[in-house]
Design a protein around this motif. Structure first.
Motif, PDB file in Angstrom:
ATOM      1  N   VAL A  71       0.868  -1.187   0.000  1.00 10.16           N
ATOM      2  CA  VAL A  71       0.000   0.000   0.000  1.00 10.16           C
ATOM      3  C   VAL A  71       0.902   1.234   0.000  1.00 10.16           C
ATOM      4  CG1 VAL A  71      -1.914  -1.110   1.211  1.00 10.16           C
ATOM      5  CG2 VAL A  71      -0.147   0.024   2.529  1.00 10.16           C
ATOM      6  N   SER A  72       0.327   2.394  -0.280  1.00  9.98           N
ATOM      7  CA  SER A  72       1.155   3.608  -0.284  1.00  9.98           C
ATOM      8  C   SER A  72       0.321   4.784   0.210  1.00  9.98           C
ATOM      9  CB  SER A  72       1.659   3.884  -1.695  1.00  9.98           C
ATOM     10  OG  SER A  72       0.558   4.143  -2.529  1.00  9.98           O
ATOM     11  N   ASN A  73       0.975   5.920   0.367  1.00  7.89           N
ATOM     12  CA  ASN A  73       0.283   7.171   0.740  1.00  7.89           C
ATOM     13  C   ASN A  73      -0.516   7.077   2.039  1.00  7.89           C
ATOM     14  OD1 ASN A  73       0.963   8.933  -1.462  1.00  7.89           O
ATOM     15  ND2 ASN A  73      -0.320   7.642  -2.768  1.00  7.89           N
ATOM     16  N   LEU A  74       0.021   6.329   3.022  1.00  7.68           N
ATOM     17  CA  LEU A  74      -0.698   6.202   4.287  1.00  7.68           C
ATOM     18  C   LEU A  74      -0.898   7.560   4.965  1.00  7.68           C
ATOM     19  CD1 LEU A  74      -1.752   3.719   5.925  1.00  7.68           C
ATOM     20  CD2 LEU A  74      -0.419   3.132   3.963  1.00  7.68           C
ATOM     21  N   ASP A  75       0.041   8.487   4.717  1.00  3.85           N
ATOM     22  CA  ASP A  75      -0.084   9.823   5.331  1.00  3.85           C
ATOM     23  C   ASP A  75      -1.264  10.600   4.739  1.00  3.85           C
ATOM     24  OD1 ASP A  75       1.379   9.678   2.970  1.00  3.85           O
ATOM     25  OD2 ASP A  75       2.270  11.661   3.303  1.00  3.85           O
ATOM     26  N   LYS A  76      -1.761  10.114   3.571  1.00  6.36           N
ATOM     27  CA  LYS A  76      -2.918  10.803   2.953  1.00  6.36           C
ATOM     28  C   LYS A  76      -4.197   9.978   3.113  1.00  6.36           C
ATOM     29  CE  LYS A  76      -0.167  13.108  -0.610  1.00  6.36           C
ATOM     30  NZ  LYS A  76       0.802  12.241  -1.290  1.00  6.36           N
ATOM     31  N   PHE A  77      -4.162   8.998   4.032  1.00  6.26           N
ATOM     32  CA  PHE A  77      -5.305   8.088   4.211  1.00  6.26           C
ATOM     33  C   PHE A  77      -6.620   8.845   4.369  1.00  6.26           C
ATOM     34  CE2 PHE A  77      -8.053   5.519   7.080  1.00  6.26           C
ATOM     35  CZ  PHE A  77      -8.185   4.385   6.301  1.00  6.26           C
ATOM     36  N   PHE A  78      -6.594   9.958   5.144  1.00  7.61           N
ATOM     37  CA  PHE A  78      -7.849  10.684   5.387  1.00  7.61           C
ATOM     38  C   PHE A  78      -8.139  11.727   4.303  1.00  7.61           C
ATOM     39  CE2 PHE A  78      -6.950   9.000   9.685  1.00  7.61           C
ATOM     40  CZ  PHE A  78      -8.144   8.308   9.864  1.00  7.61           C
ATOM     41  N   ASP A  79      -7.320  11.733   3.252  1.00  5.93           N
ATOM     42  CA  ASP A  79      -7.553  12.675   2.142  1.00  5.93           C
ATOM     43  C   ASP A  79      -8.122  11.953   0.918  1.00  5.93           C
ATOM     44  OD1 ASP A  79      -6.414  14.608   3.708  1.00  5.93           O
ATOM     45  OD2 ASP A  79      -4.403  14.282   2.902  1.00  5.93           O
ATOM     46  N   LYS A  80      -8.846  10.879   1.129  1.00  5.22           N
ATOM     47  CA  LYS A  80      -9.542  10.157   0.054  1.00  5.22           C
ATOM     48  C   LYS A  80      -8.605   9.526  -0.978  1.00  5.22           C
ATOM     49  CE  LYS A  80     -13.360  13.449   0.173  1.00  5.22           C
ATOM     50  NZ  LYS A  80     -14.150  14.365  -0.619  1.00  5.22           N
ATOM     51  N   VAL A  81      -7.363   9.238  -0.591  1.00  2.00           N
ATOM     52  CA  VAL A  81      -6.442   8.612  -1.544  1.00  2.00           C
ATOM     53  C   VAL A  81      -6.647   7.101  -1.474  1.00  2.00           C
ATOM     54  CG1 VAL A  81      -3.987   8.134  -1.924  1.00  2.00           C
ATOM     55  CG2 VAL A  81      -4.764  10.454  -1.442  1.00  2.00           C
ATOM     56  N   ASP A  82      -6.596   6.424  -2.639  1.00  2.00           N
ATOM     57  CA  ASP A  82      -6.715   4.961  -2.640  1.00  2.00           C
ATOM     58  C   ASP A  82      -5.352   4.365  -2.309  1.00  2.00           C
ATOM     59  OD1 ASP A  82      -7.092   2.290  -3.027  1.00  2.00           O
ATOM     60  OD2 ASP A  82      -7.653   2.418  -5.144  1.00  2.00           O
ATOM     61  N   ILE A  83      -5.163   4.007  -1.054  1.00  2.00           N
ATOM     62  CA  ILE A  83      -3.853   3.521  -0.602  1.00  2.00           C
ATOM     63  C   ILE A  83      -3.467   2.177  -1.234  1.00  2.00           C
ATOM     64  CG2 ILE A  83      -3.926   4.775   1.601  1.00  2.00           C
ATOM     65  CD1 ILE A  83      -4.680   1.948   2.829  1.00  2.00           C
ATOM     66  N   GLU A 200     -22.125  19.935  12.833  1.00  2.00           N
ATOM     67  CA  GLU A 200     -21.644  19.138  13.969  1.00  2.00           C
ATOM     68  C   GLU A 200     -21.106  17.775  13.528  1.00  2.00           C
ATOM     69  OE1 GLU A 200     -23.280  17.331  18.125  1.00  2.00           O
ATOM     70  OE2 GLU A 200     -24.594  18.722  17.052  1.00  2.00           O
ATOM     71  N   TRP A 201     -21.626  17.285  12.379  1.00  2.00           N
ATOM     72  CA  TRP A 201     -21.238  15.941  11.920  1.00  2.00           C
ATOM     73  C   TRP A 201     -20.266  15.956  10.743  1.00  2.00           C
ATOM     74  CZ3 TRP A 201     -22.126  12.380  15.302  1.00  2.00           C
ATOM     75  CH2 TRP A 201     -23.197  12.535  16.175  1.00  2.00           C
ATOM     76  N   LYS A 202     -19.758  17.148  10.437  1.00  2.00           N
ATOM     77  CA  LYS A 202     -18.871  17.266   9.266  1.00  2.00           C
ATOM     78  C   LYS A 202     -17.611  16.395   9.414  1.00  2.00           C
ATOM     79  CE  LYS A 202     -16.600  20.714   6.332  1.00  2.00           C
ATOM     80  NZ  LYS A 202     -16.838  20.014   5.089  1.00  2.00           N
ATOM     81  N   TRP A 203     -17.207  16.182  10.668  1.00  2.00           N
ATOM     82  CA  TRP A 203     -16.001  15.369  10.905  1.00  2.00           C
ATOM     83  C   TRP A 203     -16.130  13.947  10.343  1.00  2.00           C
ATOM     84  CZ3 TRP A 203     -16.470  10.929  13.818  1.00  2.00           C
ATOM     85  CH2 TRP A 203     -17.641  10.812  14.589  1.00  2.00           C
ATOM     86  N   LEU A 204     -17.370  13.495  10.151  1.00  2.00           N
ATOM     87  CA  LEU A 204     -17.560  12.127   9.613  1.00  2.00           C
ATOM     88  C   LEU A 204     -17.004  11.988   8.196  1.00  2.00           C
ATOM     89  CD1 LEU A 204     -21.105  11.257  10.965  1.00  2.00           C
ATOM     90  CD2 LEU A 204     -19.015   9.974  11.438  1.00  2.00           C
ATOM     91  N   GLU A 205     -16.786  13.137   7.536  1.00  2.00           N
ATOM     92  CA  GLU A 205     -16.156  13.140   6.212  1.00  2.00           C
ATOM     93  C   GLU A 205     -14.822  12.407   6.255  1.00  2.00           C
ATOM     94  OE1 GLU A 205     -17.375  17.039   3.727  1.00  2.00           O
ATOM     95  OE2 GLU A 205     -15.510  17.172   4.846  1.00  2.00           O
TER      96      GLU A 205
END
Ligand SMILES: C[S@@+](CC[C@H](N)C(=O)[O-])C[C@H]1O[C@@H](n2cnc3c(N)ncnc32)[C@H](O)[C@@H]1O
Length: 314
Positions: A71-83, A200-205
Protein backbone atom coordinates in the motif's frame (compact mmCIF):
# COMPACT_ATOMS: atom_id res chain seq x y z
CA UNK A 1 -22.95 -24.20 6.67
CA UNK A 2 -21.33 -23.04 9.95
CA UNK A 3 -18.08 -24.79 9.02
CA UNK A 4 -18.20 -23.19 5.59
CA UNK A 5 -18.85 -19.77 7.11
CA UNK A 6 -16.02 -20.15 9.63
CA UNK A 7 -13.63 -21.35 6.96
CA UNK A 8 -14.37 -18.52 4.53
CA UNK A 9 -14.27 -15.89 7.29
CA UNK A 10 -10.89 -17.18 8.49
CA UNK A 11 -9.47 -16.93 4.95
CA UNK A 12 -10.72 -13.37 4.56
CA UNK A 13 -9.50 -12.37 8.04
CA UNK A 14 -6.05 -13.68 7.14
CA UNK A 15 -5.91 -11.20 4.27
CA UNK A 16 -7.79 -8.29 5.90
CA UNK A 17 -6.53 -8.83 9.48
CA UNK A 18 -6.19 -5.09 10.18
CA UNK A 19 -9.71 -4.43 8.84
CA UNK A 20 -11.93 -7.26 10.16
CA UNK A 21 -15.02 -5.33 9.06
CA UNK A 22 -13.94 -5.84 5.45
CA UNK A 23 -13.59 -9.59 6.06
CA UNK A 24 -17.13 -9.56 7.49
CA UNK A 25 -18.61 -7.91 4.37
CA UNK A 26 -16.66 -10.11 1.94
CA UNK A 27 -17.63 -13.33 3.76
CA UNK A 28 -21.32 -12.46 3.51
CA UNK A 29 -20.85 -11.66 -0.22
CA UNK A 30 -19.20 -15.05 -0.76
CA UNK A 31 -21.98 -16.84 1.13
CA UNK A 32 -24.78 -15.14 -0.80
CA UNK A 33 -23.26 -16.16 -4.16
CA UNK A 34 -22.05 -19.59 -3.06
CA UNK A 35 -24.14 -21.45 -5.68
CA UNK A 36 -22.88 -19.42 -8.63
CA UNK A 37 -20.82 -21.54 -11.03
CA UNK A 38 -18.17 -19.85 -13.19
CA UNK A 39 -18.73 -21.66 -16.50
CA UNK A 40 -16.19 -20.67 -19.11
CA UNK A 41 -15.69 -18.41 -20.89
CA UNK A 42 -16.02 -16.28 -17.73
CA UNK A 43 -15.46 -12.60 -16.93
CA UNK A 44 -14.70 -10.83 -13.62
CA UNK A 45 -15.78 -7.27 -14.40
CA UNK A 46 -13.99 -4.85 -12.04
CA UNK A 47 -11.78 -7.54 -10.47
CA UNK A 48 -9.73 -5.19 -8.26
CA UNK A 49 -6.81 -7.03 -6.68
CA UNK A 50 -8.61 -10.36 -7.33
CA UNK A 51 -8.49 -11.40 -3.67
CA UNK A 52 -12.26 -11.67 -3.28
CA UNK A 53 -12.68 -13.86 -6.35
CA UNK A 54 -9.63 -15.95 -5.38
CA UNK A 55 -11.00 -16.82 -1.92
CA UNK A 56 -14.53 -17.22 -3.30
CA UNK A 57 -13.07 -19.78 -5.72
CA UNK A 58 -11.75 -21.85 -2.79
CA UNK A 59 -8.24 -20.37 -2.71
CA UNK A 60 -6.28 -19.83 0.50
CA UNK A 61 -3.14 -17.87 1.36
CA UNK A 62 -0.37 -18.60 3.80
CA UNK A 63 -0.20 -16.41 6.93
CA UNK A 64 2.78 -14.59 5.41
CA UNK A 65 0.48 -12.87 2.88
CA UNK A 66 -1.85 -9.97 3.49
CA UNK A 67 -3.13 -7.10 1.43
CA UNK A 68 -1.59 -4.42 3.66
CA UNK A 69 2.00 -4.95 2.60
CA UNK A 70 1.72 -3.30 -0.82
CA UNK A 71 0.00 0.00 0.00
CA UNK A 72 1.16 3.61 -0.28
CA UNK A 73 0.28 7.17 0.74
CA UNK A 74 -0.70 6.20 4.29
CA UNK A 75 -0.08 9.82 5.33
CA UNK A 76 -2.92 10.80 2.95
CA UNK A 77 -5.30 8.09 4.21
CA UNK A 78 -7.85 10.68 5.39
CA UNK A 79 -7.55 12.67 2.14
CA UNK A 80 -9.54 10.16 0.05
CA UNK A 81 -6.44 8.61 -1.54
CA UNK A 82 -6.72 4.96 -2.64
CA UNK A 83 -3.85 3.52 -0.60
CA UNK A 84 -4.19 0.15 -2.37
CA UNK A 85 -3.46 1.67 -5.79
CA UNK A 86 0.17 0.63 -5.55
CA UNK A 87 2.20 -2.32 -6.79
CA UNK A 88 5.61 -3.37 -5.54
CA UNK A 89 6.52 -6.86 -6.72
CA UNK A 90 8.86 -7.42 -3.76
CA UNK A 91 5.92 -6.91 -1.40
CA UNK A 92 3.10 -8.57 -3.37
CA UNK A 93 4.29 -12.10 -3.06
CA UNK A 94 1.33 -14.32 -2.27
CA UNK A 95 2.16 -17.76 -0.95
CA UNK A 96 -0.82 -19.90 -1.91
CA UNK A 97 -1.64 -22.84 0.38
CA UNK A 98 -4.73 -23.90 -1.55
CA UNK A 99 -5.27 -23.30 -5.24
CA UNK A 100 -8.71 -22.07 -6.37
CA UNK A 101 -11.11 -24.74 -7.65
CA UNK A 102 -11.40 -23.04 -11.06
CA UNK A 103 -9.83 -20.31 -13.16
CA UNK A 104 -11.59 -17.26 -14.60
CA UNK A 105 -10.89 -16.54 -18.26
CA UNK A 106 -10.85 -12.74 -18.25
CA UNK A 107 -10.55 -10.04 -15.57
CA UNK A 108 -11.06 -6.34 -16.28
CA UNK A 109 -10.27 -3.27 -14.19
CA UNK A 110 -9.21 0.31 -14.90
CA UNK A 111 -6.35 0.31 -12.37
CA UNK A 112 -3.09 -1.20 -13.66
CA UNK A 113 -1.70 -1.67 -10.14
CA UNK A 114 -4.71 -3.79 -9.16
CA UNK A 115 -4.45 -5.86 -12.33
CA UNK A 116 -0.78 -6.50 -11.53
CA UNK A 117 -1.76 -7.69 -8.06
CA UNK A 118 -4.45 -9.92 -9.63
CA UNK A 119 -1.87 -11.39 -12.00
CA UNK A 120 0.11 -12.79 -9.05
CA UNK A 121 -2.77 -15.05 -7.94
CA UNK A 122 -2.89 -17.55 -10.80
CA UNK A 123 -6.68 -17.13 -10.94
CA UNK A 124 -7.10 -15.28 -14.23
CA UNK A 125 -6.05 -16.34 -17.74
CA UNK A 126 -6.17 -12.84 -19.20
CA UNK A 127 -6.15 -9.36 -17.65
CA UNK A 128 -7.65 -6.41 -19.48
CA UNK A 129 -7.07 -2.78 -18.47
CA UNK A 130 -10.16 -0.82 -19.45
CA UNK A 131 -12.53 1.92 -18.28
CA UNK A 132 -15.92 0.23 -17.97
CA UNK A 133 -17.67 3.56 -18.54
CA UNK A 134 -16.77 2.99 -22.19
CA UNK A 135 -18.09 0.13 -24.37
CA UNK A 136 -16.56 -3.15 -23.19
CA UNK A 137 -13.74 -4.47 -25.39
CA UNK A 138 -15.36 -7.86 -26.10
CA UNK A 139 -17.22 -9.39 -29.04
CA UNK A 140 -20.97 -10.09 -28.87
CA UNK A 141 -21.84 -13.42 -27.10
CA UNK A 142 -18.34 -13.79 -25.59
CA UNK A 143 -19.11 -15.10 -22.08
CA UNK A 144 -21.11 -17.83 -20.39
CA UNK A 145 -20.69 -16.21 -16.97
CA UNK A 146 -20.03 -12.66 -15.83
CA UNK A 147 -19.48 -11.54 -12.25
CA UNK A 148 -19.44 -7.92 -11.13
CA UNK A 149 -19.79 -6.14 -7.81
CA UNK A 150 -18.81 -2.67 -9.01
CA UNK A 151 -21.43 -1.55 -11.54
CA UNK A 152 -22.77 1.10 -9.16
CA UNK A 153 -19.37 2.85 -9.33
CA UNK A 154 -20.01 3.58 -13.02
CA UNK A 155 -21.65 6.67 -14.53
CA UNK A 156 -24.50 4.77 -16.21
CA UNK A 157 -25.45 1.31 -14.93
CA UNK A 158 -28.00 1.07 -17.73
CA UNK A 159 -25.31 1.51 -20.38
CA UNK A 160 -23.21 -1.26 -18.80
CA UNK A 161 -26.27 -3.54 -18.42
CA UNK A 162 -26.72 -3.20 -22.20
CA UNK A 163 -23.08 -4.10 -22.67
CA UNK A 164 -23.51 -7.13 -20.39
CA UNK A 165 -26.48 -8.24 -22.45
CA UNK A 166 -24.41 -7.85 -25.64
CA UNK A 167 -21.39 -9.86 -24.46
CA UNK A 168 -23.36 -12.57 -22.59
CA UNK A 169 -24.06 -15.76 -24.55
CA UNK A 170 -27.65 -17.01 -24.87
CA UNK A 171 -28.20 -19.25 -21.83
CA UNK A 172 -25.38 -17.48 -19.97
CA UNK A 173 -25.67 -15.90 -16.50
CA UNK A 174 -24.47 -12.64 -14.94
CA UNK A 175 -24.10 -12.47 -11.13
CA UNK A 176 -24.14 -8.90 -9.93
CA UNK A 177 -24.25 -7.07 -6.60
CA UNK A 178 -25.83 -3.65 -6.30
CA UNK A 179 -26.67 -1.36 -3.37
CA UNK A 180 -30.22 -1.00 -2.13
CA UNK A 181 -31.44 2.53 -1.33
CA UNK A 182 -31.20 1.55 2.36
CA UNK A 183 -27.41 1.25 2.12
CA UNK A 184 -27.05 5.04 2.28
CA UNK A 185 -29.48 5.31 5.22
CA UNK A 186 -27.30 2.93 7.28
CA UNK A 187 -24.16 5.01 6.76
CA UNK A 188 -23.50 7.46 9.58
CA UNK A 189 -21.88 9.98 7.24
CA UNK A 190 -24.89 10.01 4.89
CA UNK A 191 -27.52 9.95 7.62
CA UNK A 192 -25.98 12.53 9.95
CA UNK A 193 -24.12 14.82 7.59
CA UNK A 194 -24.80 14.48 3.85
CA UNK A 195 -28.57 14.51 4.38
CA UNK A 196 -28.69 17.19 7.08
CA UNK A 197 -25.58 19.28 6.34
CA UNK A 198 -25.40 19.73 10.12
CA UNK A 199 -21.84 21.07 10.70
CA UNK A 200 -21.64 19.14 13.97
CA UNK A 201 -21.24 15.94 11.92
CA UNK A 202 -18.87 17.27 9.27
CA UNK A 203 -16.00 15.37 10.90
CA UNK A 204 -17.56 12.13 9.61
CA UNK A 205 -16.16 13.14 6.21
CA UNK A 206 -12.80 11.92 7.52
CA UNK A 207 -14.26 8.50 8.20
CA UNK A 208 -16.12 8.29 4.89
CA UNK A 209 -13.01 9.15 2.85
CA UNK A 210 -15.11 9.61 -0.33
CA UNK A 211 -16.72 6.14 -0.24
CA UNK A 212 -20.33 7.24 0.00
CA UNK A 213 -19.94 10.68 -1.54
CA UNK A 214 -17.93 9.62 -4.61
CA UNK A 215 -17.95 5.85 -5.18
CA UNK A 216 -21.58 4.95 -4.52
CA UNK A 217 -23.15 6.63 -7.51
CA UNK A 218 -26.29 4.49 -7.59
CA UNK A 219 -28.24 2.87 -4.72
CA UNK A 220 -31.83 1.91 -5.52
CA UNK A 221 -34.81 -0.23 -4.57
CA UNK A 222 -35.30 -3.49 -6.48
CA UNK A 223 -38.05 -1.96 -8.61
CA UNK A 224 -35.73 0.68 -10.05
CA UNK A 225 -32.86 -1.74 -10.72
CA UNK A 226 -35.27 -4.18 -12.34
CA UNK A 227 -36.70 -1.50 -14.66
CA UNK A 228 -33.16 -0.77 -15.73
CA UNK A 229 -32.43 -4.48 -16.44
CA UNK A 230 -35.62 -4.69 -18.48
CA UNK A 231 -34.65 -1.67 -20.59
CA UNK A 232 -31.29 -3.33 -21.24
CA UNK A 233 -32.98 -6.62 -22.27
CA UNK A 234 -31.88 -8.60 -19.18
CA UNK A 235 -34.14 -10.93 -17.18
CA UNK A 236 -34.00 -11.65 -13.45
CA UNK A 237 -33.42 -15.36 -12.77
CA UNK A 238 -32.78 -14.88 -9.01
CA UNK A 239 -32.90 -12.00 -6.53
CA UNK A 240 -31.61 -12.15 -2.94
CA UNK A 241 -30.83 -9.37 -0.48
CA UNK A 242 -27.96 -9.33 1.98
CA UNK A 243 -25.83 -7.15 4.29
CA UNK A 244 -28.05 -6.19 7.21
CA UNK A 245 -28.29 -2.76 8.87
CA UNK A 246 -26.17 -4.01 11.79
CA UNK A 247 -23.46 -5.32 9.47
CA UNK A 248 -23.31 -2.03 7.57
CA UNK A 249 -23.14 -0.03 10.81
CA UNK A 250 -20.28 -2.19 12.09
CA UNK A 251 -18.50 -1.97 8.72
CA UNK A 252 -19.12 1.77 8.41
CA UNK A 253 -16.62 2.59 11.18
CA UNK A 254 -14.86 -0.68 12.06
CA UNK A 255 -11.13 -0.19 12.63
CA UNK A 256 -10.98 2.42 9.84
CA UNK A 257 -10.03 5.45 12.03
CA UNK A 258 -7.14 3.50 13.56
CA UNK A 259 -5.91 2.00 10.31
CA UNK A 260 -2.89 4.26 9.57
CA UNK A 261 -1.54 3.69 13.09
CA UNK A 262 -2.23 -0.05 13.07
CA UNK A 263 -0.53 -0.28 9.71
CA UNK A 264 2.54 1.58 11.00
CA UNK A 265 2.75 -0.68 14.07
CA UNK A 266 2.44 -3.84 11.96
CA UNK A 267 5.17 -2.55 9.64
CA UNK A 268 7.61 -2.35 12.53
CA UNK A 269 7.22 -6.01 13.47
CA UNK A 270 9.58 -8.74 12.35
CA UNK A 271 7.97 -11.20 9.91
CA UNK A 272 7.62 -13.91 12.57
CA UNK A 273 6.16 -11.48 15.14
CA UNK A 274 3.74 -10.18 12.51
CA UNK A 275 2.50 -13.69 11.77
CA UNK A 276 2.24 -14.63 15.45
CA UNK A 277 0.25 -11.49 16.34
CA UNK A 278 -1.89 -11.84 13.23
CA UNK A 279 -2.84 -15.44 14.15
CA UNK A 280 -3.77 -14.31 17.67
CA UNK A 281 -5.83 -11.43 16.22
CA UNK A 282 -7.70 -13.73 13.84
CA UNK A 283 -8.62 -16.14 16.65
CA UNK A 284 -9.75 -13.26 18.85
CA UNK A 285 -11.84 -11.52 16.25
CA UNK A 286 -13.33 -14.67 14.69
CA UNK A 287 -15.63 -15.22 17.69
CA UNK A 288 -16.81 -11.60 17.55
CA UNK A 289 -17.39 -11.38 13.81
CA UNK A 290 -18.78 -14.83 13.04
CA UNK A 291 -22.17 -14.28 14.72
CA UNK A 292 -22.66 -11.24 12.46
CA UNK A 293 -21.87 -13.28 9.36
CA UNK A 294 -25.43 -13.99 8.46
CA UNK A 295 -27.11 -13.24 5.17
CA UNK A 296 -29.97 -11.81 7.15
CA UNK A 297 -29.73 -10.61 10.72
CA UNK A 298 -32.48 -11.62 13.12
CA UNK A 299 -32.73 -8.32 14.98
CA UNK A 300 -32.89 -6.36 11.73
CA UNK A 301 -36.16 -7.81 10.46
CA UNK A 302 -37.74 -4.34 10.28
CA UNK A 303 -34.96 -3.01 8.05
CA UNK A 304 -34.39 -3.97 4.43
CA UNK A 305 -30.88 -5.30 3.74
CA UNK A 306 -28.35 -2.95 2.15
CA UNK A 307 -27.47 -4.92 -0.99
CA UNK A 308 -29.09 -6.84 -3.82
CA UNK A 309 -27.66 -9.97 -5.38
CA UNK A 310 -29.05 -10.66 -8.85
CA UNK A 311 -28.62 -13.51 -11.32
CA UNK A 312 -29.45 -12.19 -14.77
CA UNK A 313 -30.01 -13.87 -18.11
CA UNK A 314 -30.82 -12.50 -21.53
C1 LIG B 1 -15.57 -2.36 -4.83
S1 LIG B 1 -14.13 -2.67 -5.79
C2 LIG B 1 -14.44 -4.37 -6.17
C3 LIG B 1 -13.20 -5.10 -6.57
C4 LIG B 1 -13.33 -6.63 -6.61
N1 LIG B 1 -14.36 -7.08 -7.52
C5 LIG B 1 -13.58 -7.18 -5.23
O1 LIG B 1 -14.61 -7.77 -4.98
O2 LIG B 1 -12.70 -6.98 -4.37
C6 LIG B 1 -14.47 -1.81 -7.28
C7 LIG B 1 -13.48 -2.05 -8.39
O3 LIG B 1 -13.98 -1.42 -9.57
C8 LIG B 1 -12.91 -0.82 -10.25
N2 LIG B 1 -13.47 0.28 -11.05
C9 LIG B 1 -14.06 1.41 -10.62
N3 LIG B 1 -14.42 2.18 -11.66
C10 LIG B 1 -14.06 1.51 -12.78
C11 LIG B 1 -14.18 1.78 -14.16
N4 LIG B 1 -14.72 2.91 -14.60
N5 LIG B 1 -13.71 0.86 -15.05
C12 LIG B 1 -13.15 -0.30 -14.62
N6 LIG B 1 -13.00 -0.60 -13.31
C13 LIG B 1 -13.45 0.29 -12.41
C14 LIG B 1 -11.98 -0.33 -9.16
O4 LIG B 1 -10.67 -0.09 -9.64
C15 LIG B 1 -12.09 -1.45 -8.15
O5 LIG B 1 -11.13 -2.44 -8.40
Amino acid sequence: MDNLKNDILRRFLNVFWLRPETALWRTIDALVMRDFVFDGPSLDLGCGDGIFSFIRAGGEFDYSFDMFKSVSNLDKFFDKVDIYDHFDERLVNPVVTMRPDYVIDVALDHKETLLKKSATLGLYKKLVPHDANKPLPFEDDSFNTIFSNMLYWLDSPEAVFKEIKRILRPGGKAAIMLPNSTFLEYSFYYKLYLKTKDPEWKWLERIDRGRIAENIKHAYDAKIWEESFKKAGLKVALHKQHLSKTVIEVWDIGLRPLFPVLHKMAGKLTESDRIEIKKEGIDLVLGLVEPLCSETWVTDKAYAPAFHYYLLTK
